[in-house]
Design a protein around this motif. Structure first.
Motif, mmCIF file in Angstrom:
data_model
loop_
_atom_site.group_PDB
_atom_site.id
_atom_site.type_symbol
_atom_site.label_atom_id
_atom_site.label_comp_id
_atom_site.label_asym_id
_atom_site.label_seq_id
_atom_site.Cartn_x
_atom_site.Cartn_y
_atom_site.Cartn_z
ATOM 1 N N SER B 95 12.665 -2.373 19.759
ATOM 2 C CA SER B 95 12.785 -2.009 21.166
ATOM 3 C C SER B 95 13.514 -3.091 21.934
ATOM 4 N N GLY B 96 13.970 -2.720 23.117
ATOM 5 C CA GLY B 96 14.550 -3.691 24.029
ATOM 6 C C GLY B 96 15.794 -4.378 23.535
ATOM 7 N N GLY B 97 16.590 -3.707 22.688
ATOM 8 C CA GLY B 97 17.823 -4.315 22.214
ATOM 9 C C GLY B 97 17.632 -5.337 21.120
ATOM 10 N N SER B 98 16.399 -5.501 20.668
ATOM 11 C CA SER B 98 16.130 -6.449 19.588
ATOM 12 C C SER B 98 16.750 -5.984 18.276
ATOM 13 N N TYR B 99 17.055 -6.919 17.403
ATOM 14 C CA TYR B 99 17.495 -6.627 16.049
ATOM 15 C C TYR B 99 16.391 -6.837 15.036
ATOM 16 N N ILE B 100 15.181 -7.128 15.535
ATOM 17 C CA ILE B 100 14.089 -7.482 14.646
ATOM 18 C C ILE B 100 13.051 -6.370 14.615
ATOM 19 N N PRO B 101 12.949 -5.625 13.523
ATOM 20 C CA PRO B 101 11.884 -4.616 13.432
ATOM 21 C C PRO B 101 10.515 -5.281 13.331
ATOM 22 N N THR B 102 9.557 -4.729 14.071
ATOM 23 C CA THR B 102 8.159 -5.145 13.946
ATOM 24 C C THR B 102 7.441 -4.096 13.112
ATOM 25 N N PHE B 103 6.740 -4.569 12.086
ATOM 26 C CA PHE B 103 6.082 -3.667 11.136
ATOM 27 C C PHE B 103 4.578 -3.605 11.371
ATOM 28 N N GLY B 104 3.999 -2.459 11.034
ATOM 29 C CA GLY B 104 2.558 -2.337 10.995
ATOM 30 C C GLY B 104 2.007 -2.916 9.704
ATOM 31 N N ARG B 105 0.678 -2.850 9.563
ATOM 32 C CA ARG B 105 0.004 -3.451 8.410
ATOM 33 C C ARG B 105 0.151 -2.627 7.146
ATOM 34 N N GLY B 106 0.612 -1.390 7.308
ATOM 35 C CA GLY B 106 0.771 -0.540 6.138
ATOM 36 C C GLY B 106 -0.433 0.359 5.895
ATOM 37 N N THR B 107 -0.162 1.527 5.330
ATOM 38 C CA THR B 107 -1.211 2.464 4.920
ATOM 39 C C THR B 107 -0.984 2.799 3.458
ATOM 40 N N SER B 108 -2.016 2.597 2.679
ATOM 41 C CA SER B 108 -1.930 2.913 1.254
ATOM 42 C C SER B 108 -2.311 4.371 1.050
ATOM 43 N N LEU B 109 -1.348 5.186 0.635
ATOM 44 C CA LEU B 109 -1.609 6.595 0.334
ATOM 45 C C LEU B 109 -1.923 6.713 -1.147
ATOM 46 N N ILE B 110 -3.100 7.234 -1.436
ATOM 47 C CA ILE B 110 -3.535 7.387 -2.824
ATOM 48 C C ILE B 110 -3.731 8.865 -3.094
ATOM 49 N N VAL B 111 -2.907 9.416 -3.967
ATOM 50 C CA VAL B 111 -2.970 10.832 -4.278
ATOM 51 C C VAL B 111 -3.688 11.020 -5.610
ATOM 52 N N HIS B 112 -4.790 11.762 -5.563
ATOM 53 C CA HIS B 112 -5.593 12.029 -6.759
ATOM 54 C C HIS B 112 -5.249 13.390 -7.348
ATOM 55 N N PRO B 113 -5.285 13.493 -8.690
ATOM 56 C CA PRO B 113 -5.011 14.800 -9.321
ATOM 57 C C PRO B 113 -6.150 15.779 -9.078
#
Lengths: 116, 113
Positions: B95-113
């Motif tokens: 945002s705001g013309g920045s060139y630096i992406p800010t990332f979230g902490r991540g979400t681990s998606l676990i798909v079970h059969p």
């Protein structure tokens, strides 16, 4: 290869030693980023290069951390007198002209640093 | 200042079920929003992005996300997941013309059969 290459992939060191982490960006990519990912945390921004200048190094956590870049090529992240809290995966990413603002970063697989 | 919150650290789901991974951002100016995916032992790769225009964005592998300005959200969805979708998913904002992406902490998606 055509992607971002980082070395070493794994590094185990003793507290107090210096380490160097290397990043080879995609050829022609002018922008280069370093991020740190601690266990269970998000990506923490460290430094951004445009060419060989660093307009934003606000994320470097202390003066023990430094980075340089040769032209629009290889970058080295150096951590002096490593501490246990430096243990993390260090990620490098690059982007081409005009791509940075649109956020398409191309990441390497990271360098996992463990400080004993 | 920009920030990203991913509300779920882990999302388990059965194969062929629908999934939604939540992302909220904080910024007082216009934003660009992204989802990246990290498969095991690989680097992050761009899944989709919102820059402007239609608020519904379609990405690779059947994923889509909807930008909701009033709720400051950019949730990721897929109507039917596969085992191969098991990965870590990161939401990011510029945002705001920045060139630096800010990332979230991540979400681990676990798909079970």
């Amino acid at each position: 290869g055509a992607g971002v290459s980082q070395s070493p992939s794994n590094k185990v060191t003793e507290k107090g030693k210096d380490v160097e982490l290397r990043c080879d960006p995609i050829s022609g990519h002018t922008a280069l980023y370093w991020y740190r990912q601690r266990l269970g945390q998000g990506l923490e921004f460290l430094i951004y290069f445009q060419g060989n200048s660093a307009p934003d190094k606000s994320g470097l956590p202390s003066d023990r951390f430094s980075a340089e870049r040769t032209g629009e090529s290889v970058s080295t992240l150096t951590i002096q007198r490593t501490q246990q809290e430096d243990s993390a995966v260090y990620l490098c990413a690059s982007s081409g002209p005009g791509q940075g603002l649109t956020g398409e970063l191309f990441f390497g697989e990271g360098s996992r640093l463990t400080v004993l | 200042a920009q920030s990203v919150t991913q509300l779920d650290s882990q999302v388990p789901v059965f194969e062929e079920a629908p999934v939604e991974l939540r992302c909220n951002y904080s910024s007082s100016v216009s934003v660009y929003l992204f989802w990246y995916v990290q498969y095991p032992n690989q680097g992050l790769q761009l899944l989709l992005k919102y820059l402007s225009g239609s608020t519904l964005v379609k990405g690779i592998n059947g994923f889509e996300a909807e930008f909701n300005k009033s709720q400051t959200s950019f949730h990721l969805r897929k109507p039917s997941v596969h085992i191969s979708d098991t990965a870590e998913y990161f939401c990011a904002v510029i945002s705001g013309g920045s060139y630096i992406p800010t990332f979230g902490r991540g979400t681990s998606l676990i798909v079970h059969p």
